[in-house]
Design an enzyme around this catalytic site. Structure first.
Site, PDB file in Angstrom:
ATOM      1  N   TYR A   1       0.766  -1.356   0.065  1.00  0.00           N
ATOM      2  CA  TYR A   1      -0.036   0.031  -0.101  1.00  0.00           C
ATOM      3  C   TYR A   1       0.874   1.240   0.036  1.00  0.00           C
ATOM      4  O   TYR A   1       0.382   2.427  -0.483  1.00  0.00           O
ATOM      5  CB  TYR A   1      -0.933   0.188   1.297  1.00  0.00           C
ATOM      6  CG  TYR A   1      -2.012  -0.968   1.375  1.00  0.00           C
ATOM      7  CD1 TYR A   1      -1.963  -1.795   0.317  1.00  0.00           C
ATOM      8  CD2 TYR A   1      -2.599  -1.139   2.382  1.00  0.00           C
ATOM      9  CE1 TYR A   1      -2.991  -3.115   0.503  1.00  0.00           C
ATOM     10  CE2 TYR A   1      -3.655  -2.352   2.488  1.00  0.00           C
ATOM     11  CZ  TYR A   1      -3.843  -3.262   1.698  1.00  0.00           C
ATOM     12  OH  TYR A   1      -4.474  -4.050   1.524  1.00  0.00           O
TER      13      TYR A   1
ATOM     14  N   HIS B   1       0.746 -11.339   1.999  1.00  0.00           N
ATOM     15  CA  HIS B   1      -0.433 -10.489   1.292  1.00  0.00           C
ATOM     16  C   HIS B   1      -1.154 -11.310   0.139  1.00  0.00           C
ATOM     17  O   HIS B   1      -2.169 -11.322  -0.192  1.00  0.00           O
ATOM     18  CB  HIS B   1       0.289  -9.136   0.598  1.00  0.00           C
ATOM     19  CG  HIS B   1      -0.787  -8.231   0.462  1.00  0.00           C
ATOM     20  ND1 HIS B   1      -0.548  -6.876   0.295  1.00  0.00           N
ATOM     21  CD2 HIS B   1      -2.165  -8.576  -0.111  1.00  0.00           C
ATOM     22  CE1 HIS B   1      -1.536  -6.280  -0.037  1.00  0.00           C
ATOM     23  NE2 HIS B   1      -2.629  -7.169  -0.148  1.00  0.00           N
TER      24      HIS B   1
HETATM   25  N1  NAP Z   1      -5.661  -8.683   1.567  1.00  0.00           N
HETATM   26  C1  NAP Z   1      -5.835  -8.122   0.615  1.00  0.00           C
HETATM   27  O1  NAP Z   1      -5.632  -8.440  -0.588  1.00  0.00           O
HETATM   28  C2  NAP Z   1      -6.962  -6.837   0.511  1.00  0.00           C
HETATM   29  C3  NAP Z   1      -7.668  -6.660  -0.714  1.00  0.00           C
HETATM   30  C4  NAP Z   1      -8.443  -5.508  -0.530  1.00  0.00           C
HETATM   31  C5  NAP Z   1      -8.689  -4.747   0.540  1.00  0.00           C
HETATM   32  N2  NAP Z   1      -8.145  -5.231   1.690  1.00  0.00           N
HETATM   33  C6  NAP Z   1      -8.229  -4.494   2.962  1.00  0.00           C
HETATM   34  O2  NAP Z   1      -9.429  -4.128   3.303  1.00  0.00           O
HETATM   35  C7  NAP Z   1      -9.871  -2.792   3.340  1.00  0.00           C
HETATM   36  C8  NAP Z   1     -11.157  -2.718   2.856  1.00  0.00           C
HETATM   37  O3  NAP Z   1     -11.407  -2.885   1.553  1.00  0.00           O
HETATM   38  P1  NAP Z   1     -11.920  -2.103   0.496  1.00  0.00           P
HETATM   39  O4  NAP Z   1     -11.320  -0.744   0.549  1.00  0.00           O
HETATM   40  O5  NAP Z   1     -11.413  -2.859  -0.747  1.00  0.00           O
HETATM   41  O6  NAP Z   1     -13.339  -2.119   0.319  1.00  0.00           O
HETATM   42  P2  NAP Z   1     -14.673  -1.659   1.118  1.00  0.00           P
HETATM   43  O7  NAP Z   1     -14.311  -1.279   2.466  1.00  0.00           O
HETATM   44  O8  NAP Z   1     -15.553  -2.756   1.067  1.00  0.00           O
HETATM   45  O9  NAP Z   1     -14.974  -0.434   0.292  1.00  0.00           O
HETATM   46  C9  NAP Z   1     -14.533   0.707   0.303  1.00  0.00           C
HETATM   47  C10 NAP Z   1     -15.290   1.986  -0.270  1.00  0.00           C
HETATM   48  O10 NAP Z   1     -16.473   1.785   0.010  1.00  0.00           O
HETATM   49  C11 NAP Z   1     -17.002   3.035   0.445  1.00  0.00           C
HETATM   50  N3  NAP Z   1     -17.733   2.921   2.045  1.00  0.00           N
HETATM   51  C12 NAP Z   1     -17.284   2.216   2.942  1.00  0.00           C
HETATM   52  N4  NAP Z   1     -18.174   2.370   3.900  1.00  0.00           N
HETATM   53  C13 NAP Z   1     -19.385   2.972   3.401  1.00  0.00           C
HETATM   54  C14 NAP Z   1     -20.625   3.209   3.713  1.00  0.00           C
HETATM   55  N5  NAP Z   1     -20.885   2.927   5.225  1.00  0.00           N
HETATM   56  N6  NAP Z   1     -21.544   3.799   2.879  1.00  0.00           N
HETATM   57  C15 NAP Z   1     -21.225   4.044   1.904  1.00  0.00           C
HETATM   58  N7  NAP Z   1     -19.897   3.940   1.152  1.00  0.00           N
HETATM   59  C16 NAP Z   1     -18.934   3.212   1.864  1.00  0.00           C
HETATM   60  C17 NAP Z   1     -15.778   3.838   0.647  1.00  0.00           C
HETATM   61  O11 NAP Z   1     -16.075   5.299   0.373  1.00  0.00           O
HETATM   62  P3  NAP Z   1     -16.120   6.734   1.287  1.00  0.00           P
HETATM   63  O12 NAP Z   1     -14.763   6.952   1.153  1.00  0.00           O
HETATM   64  O13 NAP Z   1     -16.650   7.492   0.284  1.00  0.00           O
HETATM   65  O14 NAP Z   1     -16.940   6.284   2.299  1.00  0.00           O
HETATM   66  C18 NAP Z   1     -14.638   3.342  -0.235  1.00  0.00           C
HETATM   67  O15 NAP Z   1     -14.829   3.730  -1.603  1.00  0.00           O
HETATM   68  C19 NAP Z   1      -8.866  -2.166   2.467  1.00  0.00           C
HETATM   69  O16 NAP Z   1      -8.516  -0.688   2.718  1.00  0.00           O
HETATM   70  C20 NAP Z   1      -7.829  -3.117   2.751  1.00  0.00           C
HETATM   71  O17 NAP Z   1      -6.899  -2.558   4.264  1.00  0.00           O
HETATM   72  C21 NAP Z   1      -7.150  -6.178   1.885  1.00  0.00           C
END
Ligand code: NAP
Length: 272
Positions: free
Chosen positions: A44, A102
């Protein structure tokens, strides 16, 4: 008991793809909200920013749960430990709470990376170790290679994806799953069922999604830049979805939606 289900650790704040001031502001809002678990990764490019935000807050280190992940480029005997030491320096800590691989080693030969991960734990760099994006077959291999507990396999998990095979593998291997992309990067909001169910509990669509994941037995990891969403995503512990509503949500998994797949991530494995 799964360590991630102690205190506030079942709700983790994700930091991808945030950096700089946006990350600092989001983490400040998350800490004020009550988040104590934070998820970052070498890939990241934000560990130093995460470390700076955590150093600035007044939360004692023992109350934080910091997860980072070693990137696939560092899965060699020469690069693994130096990369972890760099992560620790950037995060301003002498150990992380969870150190994950990862992604599976490209090509599928995961043994060396798992042995290096175990050595990192033995050196005291991590309280717990785990993996991410592992398939069923890899979970079985990891169970045979690692001597000791494997905290989690962090995988994409939300109501729009059927992960029954992975849940069965978790039971079989004793490696619990943990959910990333818990609101499917917003895709869930295209489905009116969540808001409809939310109306009867006085909760938002997003809160219904997150509660469903928690009741499936998984810790959640969500990222948001908006204080309102950050708070809503944390405020999911004061209600229980009925078994009927759990089943209605379960039925959406035929959507087969994936945030992460081999098109977006070339070295992603052939997921189950
Ligand atoms: N191990 C891996 O390979 C891997 C892969 C992907 C992710 N991750 C980890 O998991 C974390 C979360 O995953 P992600 O960021 O992919 O997906 P997520 O949390 O499902 O989605 C994030 C997006 O959803 C929006 N959002 C979040 N909560 C919301 C709500 N209550 N209402 C409306 N919109 C909402 C956010 O926009 P706003 O900013 O506008 O709220 C953002 O654009 C990452 O940050 C990372 O740390 C790990």
């Amino acid at each position: 008991m799964n360590i991630l289900f102690q205190n506030t650790h079942e709700r983790s704040f994700g930091t991808f793809p945030l950096k700089g001031d946006v990350l600092r502001d989001a983490m400040t809002a998350a800490i004020e909200t009550g988040y104590r678990a934070f998820d970052t990764a070498q890939m990241y490019g934000n560990e130093a920013d995460v470390g700076a935000a955590l150093a600035e807050c007044s939360i004692a280190r023992k109350d934080l749960f910091i997860t980072t992940k070693v990137g696939v480029d560092n899965y060699t005997a020469e690069t693994f430990m130096p990369s972890v030491e760099r992560s620790l320096a950037d995060l301003k800590t002498d150990h992380v709470d969870a150190l994950l691989l990862h992604w599976p080693t490209p090509g599928g030969d995961i043994r060396e990376s798992l042995e290096l991960l175990q050595t990192a734990k033995e050196k005291g760099f991590a309280r717990h170790i785990g993996v991410s994006n592992y398939t069923v077959k890899m979970m079985r291999q990891a169970r045979a290679i690692i001597d000791g507990p494997i905290l989690i396999n962090q995988v994409e998990f939300h109501p729009l994806l059927n992960q029954d095979k992975m849940l069965a593998a978790a039971l079989e291997t004793g490696i619990p799953l943990s959910s990333f992309s818990s609101v499917a990067r917003g895709e869930v909001f295209k489905y009116p069922l969540f808001a409809e169910i939310g109306a009867s509990y006085g909760k938002t669509a997003g809160q219904i999604v997150l509660r469903w994941i928690l009741q499936k037995g998984l810790p959640i990891t969500t990222m948001s830049t908006k204080a309102e969403n950050i708070r809503a995503n944390f405020d999911v512990m004061d209600f229980i979805l009925s078994s009927i509503d759990m089943a209605r949500i379960e039925a959406l998994n035929t959507a087969g939606f994936r945030v992460v797949d081999a098109v977006k991530i070339p070295y992603a494995p052939d997921f189950d």
